[in-house]
Design a protein around this motif. Structure first.
Motif, PDB file in Angstrom:
ATOM      1  N   GLY A   5       0.785  -1.225   0.000  1.00  0.00           N
ATOM      2  CA  GLY A   5       0.000   0.000   0.000  1.00  0.00           C
ATOM      3  C   GLY A   5       0.818   1.278   0.000  1.00  0.00           C
ATOM      4  O   GLY A   5       0.557   2.180   0.767  1.00  0.00           O
ATOM      5  N   PHE A   6       1.804   1.374  -0.866  1.00  0.00           N
ATOM      6  CA  PHE A   6       2.629   2.569  -0.902  1.00  0.00           C
ATOM      7  C   PHE A   6       1.940   3.742  -1.576  1.00  0.00           C
ATOM      8  O   PHE A   6       2.427   4.840  -1.537  1.00  0.00           O
ATOM      9  N   GLY A   7       0.812   3.518  -2.217  1.00  0.00           N
ATOM     10  CA  GLY A   7       0.062   4.632  -2.782  1.00  0.00           C
ATOM     11  C   GLY A   7       0.346   4.869  -4.245  1.00  0.00           C
ATOM     12  O   GLY A   7       1.086   4.152  -4.898  1.00  0.00           O
ATOM     13  N   ALA A   8      -0.242   5.928  -4.775  1.00  0.00           N
ATOM     14  CA  ALA A   8      -0.211   6.222  -6.206  1.00  0.00           C
ATOM     15  C   ALA A   8       1.156   6.674  -6.688  1.00  0.00           C
ATOM     16  O   ALA A   8       1.394   6.729  -7.883  1.00  0.00           O
ATOM     17  N   ARG A   9       2.063   6.983  -5.793  1.00  0.00           N
ATOM     18  CA  ARG A   9       3.375   7.475  -6.195  1.00  0.00           C
ATOM     19  C   ARG A   9       4.172   6.423  -6.965  1.00  0.00           C
ATOM     20  O   ARG A   9       5.016   6.738  -7.786  1.00  0.00           O
ATOM     21  N   ASP A  15       5.440  -6.717  -5.103  1.00  0.00           N
ATOM     22  CA  ASP A  15       5.084  -8.122  -5.020  1.00  0.00           C
ATOM     23  C   ASP A  15       5.956  -8.799  -3.962  1.00  0.00           C
ATOM     24  O   ASP A  15       6.765  -8.140  -3.295  1.00  0.00           O
ATOM     25  N   ASP A  16       5.803 -10.108  -3.803  1.00  0.00           N
ATOM     26  CA  ASP A  16       6.537 -10.829  -2.753  1.00  0.00           C
ATOM     27  C   ASP A  16       8.047 -10.782  -2.972  1.00  0.00           C
ATOM     28  O   ASP A  16       8.816 -10.782  -2.002  1.00  0.00           O
ATOM     29  N   ILE A  17       8.488 -10.720  -4.204  1.00  0.00           N
ATOM     30  CA  ILE A  17       9.927 -10.624  -4.471  1.00  0.00           C
ATOM     31  C   ILE A  17      10.457  -9.285  -3.990  1.00  0.00           C
ATOM     32  O   ILE A  17      11.504  -9.212  -3.332  1.00  0.00           O
ATOM     33  N   ASP A  18       9.733  -8.215  -4.269  1.00  0.00           N
ATOM     34  CA  ASP A  18      10.133  -6.890  -3.772  1.00  0.00           C
ATOM     35  C   ASP A  18      10.203  -6.891  -2.245  1.00  0.00           C
ATOM     36  O   ASP A  18      11.124  -6.324  -1.658  1.00  0.00           O
ATOM     37  N   VAL A  19       9.237  -7.521  -1.618  1.00  0.00           N
ATOM     38  CA  VAL A  19       9.213  -7.582  -0.154  1.00  0.00           C
ATOM     39  C   VAL A  19      10.442  -8.329   0.361  1.00  0.00           C
ATOM     40  O   VAL A  19      11.098  -7.892   1.313  1.00  0.00           O
ATOM     41  N   ALA A  49      17.681  -4.837 -11.064  1.00  0.00           N
ATOM     42  CA  ALA A  49      16.650  -4.028 -11.721  1.00  0.00           C
ATOM     43  C   ALA A  49      15.559  -3.629 -10.729  1.00  0.00           C
ATOM     44  O   ALA A  49      15.080  -2.488 -10.743  1.00  0.00           O
ATOM     45  N   ARG A  50      15.187  -4.541  -9.845  1.00  0.00           N
ATOM     46  CA  ARG A  50      14.144  -4.233  -8.868  1.00  0.00           C
ATOM     47  C   ARG A  50      14.625  -3.208  -7.842  1.00  0.00           C
ATOM     48  O   ARG A  50      13.885  -2.311  -7.468  1.00  0.00           O
TER      49      ARG A  50
END
Length: 155
Positions: A5-9, A15-19, A49-50
């Motif tokens: 929920g980081f918002g519209a920015r 996703d789970d990989i980013d987490v 890249a992420r």
């Protein structure tokens, strides 16, 4: 900690990989991209890249060192809550940023308007910060100080 929920920015969703990448970097901000990739179960190129995307999107705002306050000469800590004049928030924010012993502060809802973490050399220094510096700010109406006996980071 889950990062949702980081918002519209953001230009993309997390996703789970980013987490997993964020969790790895929160554990060790100096971890190599190889270590981060292994922790997230992705290739080095994908992890790189992420991370670059999350830096660009503002999710990752910097890389810092965790400092043990006691070993850095800050042996007394307290959380200070303050009630302040609402119209003076911007001036108060600038003033709090100028006090080196204020490690963190946040505008809050509820009975108190601001909570801050103060780390000082010793109790005498802590007393000076609270009773001389903080209470001398014109917009501060009331303070309450809670001493920290023991600190524990989540990570």
């Amino acid at each position: 900690m889950r990062w949702r929920g980081f918002g519209a920015r953001l230009s993309t969703t997390m996703d789970d990989i980013d987490v997993r990448i964020l969790d790895a970097l929160r554990t060790d901000g100096r971890a190599s991209i190889t270590v981060v990739a292994e922790a997230a179960h992705v290739s080095r190129a994908n992890a790189y890249a992420r991370v670059a995307r999350m830096v660009s999107d503002g999710v990752i705002t910097g890389f810092t060192a965790k400092v043990d306050p006691r070993l850095a000469g800050r042996t007394s800590s307290a959380y200070v809550t303050m009630r302040v004049e609402q119209s003076a928030w911007h001036d108060l924010r600038d003033r709090l940023r100028s006090i080196p012993e204020v490690e963190h502060f946040a505008l809050t809802g509820g009975y108190f308007d601001v909570i801050l973490l103060v780390r000082a050399r010793d109790n005498e220094d802590l007393r000076r910060v609270v009773l001389e510096e903080l209470t001398s700010i014109p917009s501060v109406r009331d303070t309450k100080t809670s001493l920290v006996f023991e600190d524990h980071d989540q990570r």
